[in-house]
Write a protein that holds these residues in place. Sequence first.
Motif, PDB file in Angstrom:
ATOM      1  N   GLN A 185       0.819  -1.203   0.000  1.00 30.69           N
ATOM      2  CA  GLN A 185       0.000   0.000   0.000  1.00 30.69           C
ATOM      3  C   GLN A 185       0.856   1.258   0.000  1.00 30.69           C
ATOM      4  OE1 GLN A 185      -3.307   0.027   2.761  1.00 30.69           O
ATOM      5  NE2 GLN A 185      -3.442  -2.198   2.699  1.00 30.69           N
ATOM      6  N   ASP A 186       1.967   1.228   0.716  1.00 32.51           N
ATOM      7  CA  ASP A 186       2.865   2.383   0.745  1.00 32.51           C
ATOM      8  C   ASP A 186       4.254   1.904   1.158  1.00 32.51           C
ATOM      9  OD1 ASP A 186       4.290   4.715   1.142  1.00 32.51           O
ATOM     10  OD2 ASP A 186       2.624   5.776   2.069  1.00 32.51           O
TER      11      ASP A 186
ATOM     12  N   ARG B 280      -5.341  -4.847   5.503  1.00 33.00           N
ATOM     13  CA  ARG B 280      -5.510  -3.975   4.337  1.00 33.00           C
ATOM     14  C   ARG B 280      -6.464  -2.821   4.652  1.00 33.00           C
ATOM     15  NH1 ARG B 280      -5.567  -8.858   1.476  1.00 33.00           N
ATOM     16  NH2 ARG B 280      -7.852  -8.856   1.331  1.00 33.00           N
ATOM     17  N   THR B 281      -7.539  -3.132   5.337  1.00 35.09           N
ATOM     18  CA  THR B 281      -8.503  -2.091   5.704  1.00 35.09           C
ATOM     19  C   THR B 281      -7.854  -1.038   6.590  1.00 35.09           C
ATOM     20  OG1 THR B 281     -10.321  -3.695   5.558  1.00 35.09           O
ATOM     21  CG2 THR B 281     -10.744  -1.668   6.794  1.00 35.09           C
TER      22      THR B 281
ATOM     23  N   GLN C 128      -5.374   1.059   4.445  1.00 32.96           N
ATOM     24  CA  GLN C 128      -6.069   2.014   3.571  1.00 32.96           C
ATOM     25  C   GLN C 128      -6.548   3.224   4.360  1.00 32.96           C
ATOM     26  OE1 GLN C 128      -9.055  -0.546   1.929  1.00 32.96           O
ATOM     27  NE2 GLN C 128      -7.630  -1.583   0.536  1.00 32.96           N
TER      28      GLN C 128
ATOM     29  N   GLN D 192      -3.569   5.439   5.015  1.00 30.64           N
ATOM     30  CA  GLN D 192      -3.228   6.158   3.787  1.00 30.64           C
ATOM     31  C   GLN D 192      -4.135   7.363   3.568  1.00 30.64           C
ATOM     32  OE1 GLN D 192      -3.133   3.282   0.491  1.00 30.64           O
ATOM     33  NE2 GLN D 192      -1.112   4.119   0.010  1.00 30.64           N
ATOM     34  N   GLN D 193      -5.420   7.161   3.741  1.00 29.44           N
ATOM     35  CA  GLN D 193      -6.359   8.269   3.542  1.00 29.44           C
ATOM     36  C   GLN D 193      -6.042   9.423   4.493  1.00 29.44           C
ATOM     37  OE1 GLN D 193     -10.632   7.214   3.183  1.00 29.44           O
ATOM     38  NE2 GLN D 193      -9.925   5.087   3.112  1.00 29.44           N
TER      39      GLN D 193
END
Length: 271
Positions: free
Chosen positions: A27-28, A126-127, A130, A133-134
């Motif tokens: 994801q990052d 993952r949730t 995310q 990240q937001q």
Amino acid sequence: MALITLTSDIGQKDYLIGAIKGQLLQQDPGFQLVDISHELSPFNYPQAAYVCRNAIRHFPPFTYHLILVNLFEKKPEQLLFAFHKEQYLLCADNGLLTMILEGRPEMVIGLPLDRTAVKNTLYCVRTMGQAIQQLIQGAGLLSIGNPDTPFTEKNHLRPVFGDNWIEGQIIFIDHFENVIVNITREEFEQQRRGRGFRIVFKRDETIDKISETYADVGEGEKLALFNSAGYLEIAIQKGNAAGLFGLQDFTEQSQHQQSRLFYQTVKVFFE
């Protein structure tokens, strides 16, 4: 660049911790990942709360703490994303959050889970990733989930007080088999009021003074001190207190009944 800590009851024997880190880095790649512990005992909320509480407070402000403990005690419908004292905590909606914080967080949102998704550990990670990240991309915390969501609350395990005594529970045994009791220095001194005391535990073992360091007693001697987290600790100089005295942080009984945890106690008498 987000600093993310990982704490779990998963252990280190299989691939899962590596896969969790891989998911986050997909994801990052800029995520900085720091392990706190992956050897927490399953279902032992007081132990997990003790470890998380006393690690989290030493991290820089605005660190993200992923707490992957008892993710599936019940069928998950949401994850929690909380902010408290300049720290972010992400965990299951299982009551652990309020035990870690010893109260309600300043702010908490619910991260809804896709009803059609396979809700395994990697999906939950993952949730969480995310959502982080937001937030670092500029979204407000209240905009990435359900604000003011109802969530499960549990009280942290506290000692029992009498006029002339305190009874605490063994909540953690460290790598050296030193025994940690859920009595803080502040609670001890408030109850003591300058009096003498006896710390009594299994097999009628007694300690009647508080040491500053392990070196205050001779090799093989027992001692009590307040550890770096401020909790009462029973130890043996160059020995293993838990093994020698037969002490455990919890036992689980599940035969023919709902699984329950039983904590061994340590009692302090003031006189």
